[in-house]
Write a protein that holds these residues in place. Structure first.
Motif, short mmCIF file in Angstrom:
data_model
loop_
_atom_site.label_atom_id
_atom_site.label_comp_id
_atom_site.label_asym_id
_atom_site.label_seq_id
_atom_site.Cartn_x
_atom_site.Cartn_y
_atom_site.Cartn_z
N SER A 87 -2.66 4.79 6.91
CA SER A 87 -4.31 4.25 7.13
C SER A 87 -4.35 2.64 6.86
CB SER A 87 -5.00 4.69 5.29
OG SER A 87 -4.34 3.53 4.26
N TRP B 95 -4.73 1.56 -7.16
CA TRP B 95 -3.20 0.41 -6.91
C TRP B 95 -4.49 -1.19 -6.97
CZ3 TRP B 95 -1.55 5.93 -5.69
CH2 TRP B 95 -0.58 5.31 -5.45
N LYS C 12 -4.78 -5.14 4.32
CA LYS C 12 -3.33 -4.91 3.47
C LYS C 12 -2.79 -4.30 4.13
CE LYS C 12 -4.87 -0.07 3.44
NZ LYS C 12 -3.52 0.28 3.72
N ILE D 62 -5.52 -1.90 -4.31
CA ILE D 62 -4.15 -3.19 -2.91
C ILE D 62 -4.51 -3.78 -2.40
CG2 ILE D 62 -2.26 -1.86 -0.86
CD1 ILE D 62 -1.09 -2.02 -3.51
N PRO E 223 -6.49 9.17 0.95
CA PRO E 223 -6.83 8.00 0.93
C PRO E 223 -8.48 7.75 0.37
CG PRO E 223 -6.28 8.26 3.14
CD PRO E 223 -6.03 9.25 2.44
N PRO E 224 -8.27 7.44 -0.73
CA PRO E 224 -9.55 7.27 -1.17
C PRO E 224 -10.59 6.15 -0.55
CG PRO E 224 -8.33 7.06 -3.45
CD PRO E 224 -7.76 7.03 -2.38
N CYS E 225 -9.10 4.95 -0.26
CA CYS E 225 -10.17 3.53 0.20
C CYS E 225 -11.02 4.41 1.58
CB CYS E 225 -9.01 2.74 0.90
SG CYS E 225 -7.79 2.48 1.22
N CYS F 215 -9.04 1.95 -5.02
CA CYS F 215 -7.80 2.59 -4.59
C CYS F 215 -7.22 2.59 -6.70
CB CYS F 215 -6.70 1.25 -3.61
SG CYS F 215 -5.51 1.07 -4.53
N CYS G 65 0.80 -0.96 -0.13
CA CYS G 65 0.28 0.14 -0.13
C CYS G 65 0.96 1.37 -0.04
CB CYS G 65 -0.87 -0.05 0.75
SG CYS G 65 -1.59 1.43 1.93
N MET G 66 0.00 2.46 -0.54
CA MET G 66 1.08 3.43 -0.69
C MET G 66 1.01 4.62 0.27
SD MET G 66 2.66 3.75 -3.75
CE MET G 66 3.33 4.51 -4.09
N HIS G 67 -0.15 4.41 0.72
CA HIS G 67 -0.41 5.47 1.88
C HIS G 67 -0.41 6.41 1.61
CE1 HIS G 67 -0.62 2.18 5.63
NE2 HIS G 67 1.19 1.43 4.46
N CYS G 68 -1.24 6.71 0.84
CA CYS G 68 -1.88 7.88 -0.45
C CYS G 68 -2.00 8.96 0.68
CB CYS G 68 -3.22 7.81 -0.65
SG CYS G 68 -2.83 6.34 -2.14
S1 SF4 Z 1 -5.79 4.37 -1.80
FE1 SF4 Z 1 -4.67 2.02 -1.86
S2 SF4 Z 1 -2.97 2.31 -1.81
FE2 SF4 Z 1 -3.70 4.38 -1.80
S3 SF4 Z 1 -4.40 4.28 1.23
FE3 SF4 Z 1 -5.56 2.70 0.61
S4 SF4 Z 1 -5.21 0.93 0.01
FE4 SF4 Z 1 -3.81 2.14 -0.10
#
Ligand code: SF4
Ligand code: SF4
Ligand code: SF4
Lengths: 321, 148
Positions: free
Chosen positions: A152, A171, A198, A173, A133-135, A169, A127-130
């Motif tokens: 996140s 990606w 994740k 993830i 974060p949309p997730c 996400c 996970c990129m830890h946006c």
């Molecule tokens: S959107 Fe994807 S990459 Fe970004 S924090 Fe959530 S799981 Fe991680």
């Protein structure tokens, strides 16, 4: 027959033999830089040129987070309608060549030619830890959460496994395990489908001022963790030094993970194996940007309503005169 | 009924329909139950689309609510003219607008709400929505009005 020594066991031994002094000061320094007093989010930098693909980090992650892994109950409740997929990784826990609910970090491989020289690159992926974060923001139950230090994570006690976070996400993830979690106590046949898993950036280790397990385990110091400004400065200096490229600084509006590579990421993206549980390295636009812009525009709505009512009242009093 | 009142009802009805649909679309259910497979309804399973539609409908609803509220008072509307059903619907709408607004703020970058607060907001928003739907249904069947 040649005796095979697992590379992992070998490396473990060699780390111990190398003496713990250098290692422990490095980790202590890193740990100090992730203490809670930092007002800034914490970012990790991954220097791809240093990674040897030993998977030490992968195994450290699995060991450190084992207690968080799903323990599904068999048999799974029947789910309706039939299109709802059962996703069971509990029988394939040993898989390490992709992301799964039991493998939150994996090593992606790529071969490239740089300046006429063939090189093999291995890229730790998770996970990129946006930054936004949309997730987390789009989870309808509040099961996913973001902490002020920028990580996140998904609360496995609340997640119903609807997989919206994975679709949101950029990606893809989070990975699902059926047969665990809160949905079993609600309406397992009709709603929910397990729990999403994740990388949680070892939030519990960070709380104790310890660095994430994958960082601590790496024999090559591939990862550096610290406050955002400091890490971004480092990333740019490193990129300049190796004439390299940065990924993650601006993706999806910015993330708390930056990769530095000697090979351009669009080139890397073409040669890495992508697919289920194997995230891409493409450019990603800010997925939440439209929502944020609409949210700002929403401020006009109440004003418009009041002004319209006032306008109507004003016109009617004028007509009365 | 004045044409203005018709127009208001029309806007209110359409907005309520789409805000409810896009609101339920925040949960991953339309795909599971084949509804997003119906031609023309695929957008219901696209989370970024339903998110924006929900915001747009919310803007219309907030503007309309405040317009009606101020219009009511400017025209010398008295609180005792509001029916019990009207009051209940006002409570649900106010609650929806407040919890919704807080969730819009929560979704902005660099905004952190306590985890329990987010869960509470989600559940309250859903509960209030159900309340408004039930009240709306009752009003339609029993021909209840907002004001007497
Ligand atoms: S959107 Fe994807 S990459 Fe970004 S924090 Fe959530 S799981 Fe991680
Ligand atoms: S990041 Fe470090 S531990 Fe992980 S594979 Fe690369 S070199 Fe090994
Ligand atoms: S930060 Fe922790 S959870 Fe994430 S990949 Fe590294 S060890 Fe695994």
């Amino acid at each position: 027959m040649a005796v095979k020594i697992s590379r992992r066991a070998f490396l473990k031994g060699s780390i111990a033999a190398a003496g713990s002094v250098a290692g422990s000061t490095r980790i202590a320094r890193a740990a100090k830089s992730v203490t809670k007093d930092d007002k800034e989010p914490i970012v990790t930098l991954l220097d791809i040129s240093k990674c040897i693909g030993c998977e030490e980090c992968v195994h450290a992650c699995r060991e450190a987070n084992e207690t968080k892994f799903p323990k599904p109950k068999q048999p799974f409740p029947k789910m309706y309608p039939n299109r709802v997929p059962v996703q069971d990784w509990s029988q394939k826990q040993e898989v390490t060549d992709r992301l799964t609910p039991y493998n939150w970090l994996y090593i992606q491989k790529a071969s490239a030619t740089v300046n006429g020289e063939d090189i093999e690159l291995t890229i730790p992926r998770r996970c990129m830890h946006c930054q936004n974060p949309p997730c987390v923001k789009l989870c309808p139950w509040g099961a996913a959460k973001q902490e002020e230090n920028g990580l996140s994570r998904i609360d496995s006690d609340i997640c119903l496994g609807g997989s919206k976070c994975k679709k949101a996400c950029p990606w893809d993830i989070p990975e699902r395990q059926t047969g665990v979690g809160l949905y079993l106590d609600l309406l397992p046949a009709l709603a929910g489908n397990g729990v999403m898993y994740k990388c949680d950036r070892c939030y519990n280790r960070l709380e104790k001022n310890e660095v994430p397990a994958c960082i601590e385990a790496c024999p090559e110091d591939v990862q550096t963790i610290g406050p955002k400004t400091q890490i971004l400065e480092k990333a740019h200096a490193l990129a300049k030094q190796m004439n390299g490229y940065i990924y993650g600084e601006h993706e999806n509006g910015g993330t708390h993970t930056v990769y530095v590579s000697p090979v351009p990421f669009d080139q890397l993206n073409k040669i890495i194996e992508k697919g289920k549980g194997k995230p891409h390295l493409s450019k990603v636009k800010n997925m939440m940007a439209d929502g944020t812009n609409f949210a700002k525009a929403m401020l006009i709505a109440p004003i418009a309503g009041v002004v319209a009512a006032f306008g109507k009242f004003y016109l009617s009093t004028k007509e009365d005169k | 009924m004045k044409p203005n009142t018709y127009l208001r009802r029309y806007i209110y009805g359409i907005t309520l329909f789409f805000i409810t649909l896009s609101g339920f679309g925040q949960m991953p259910i339309f795909k599971r139950y084949y509804i997003a497979d119906i031609p023309g309804l695929g957008w219901l399973a696209q989370f970024y689309v339903t998110h924006i539609i929900h915001y747009i409908c919310a803007s219309v609803l907030i503007a309309l609510t405040l317009y009606i509220l101020f219009d009511f008072f400017f025209n010398g509307g008295l609180l005792d003219k509001i029916t019990r059903m009207g009051f209940l619907k006002i409570i649900a709408l106010t609650g929806l607008i407040i919890t919704g607004a807080l969730m819009v703020v929560k979704n902005l970058p660099n905004v952190f709400f306590a985890h329990n607060a987010i869960i509470a907001l989600d559940l309250m928003h859903l509960g209030l929505c159900m309340m408004l739907l039930v009240l709306g249904l009752f009003s339609l069947i029993l021909k209840k009005r907002w004001v007497s």
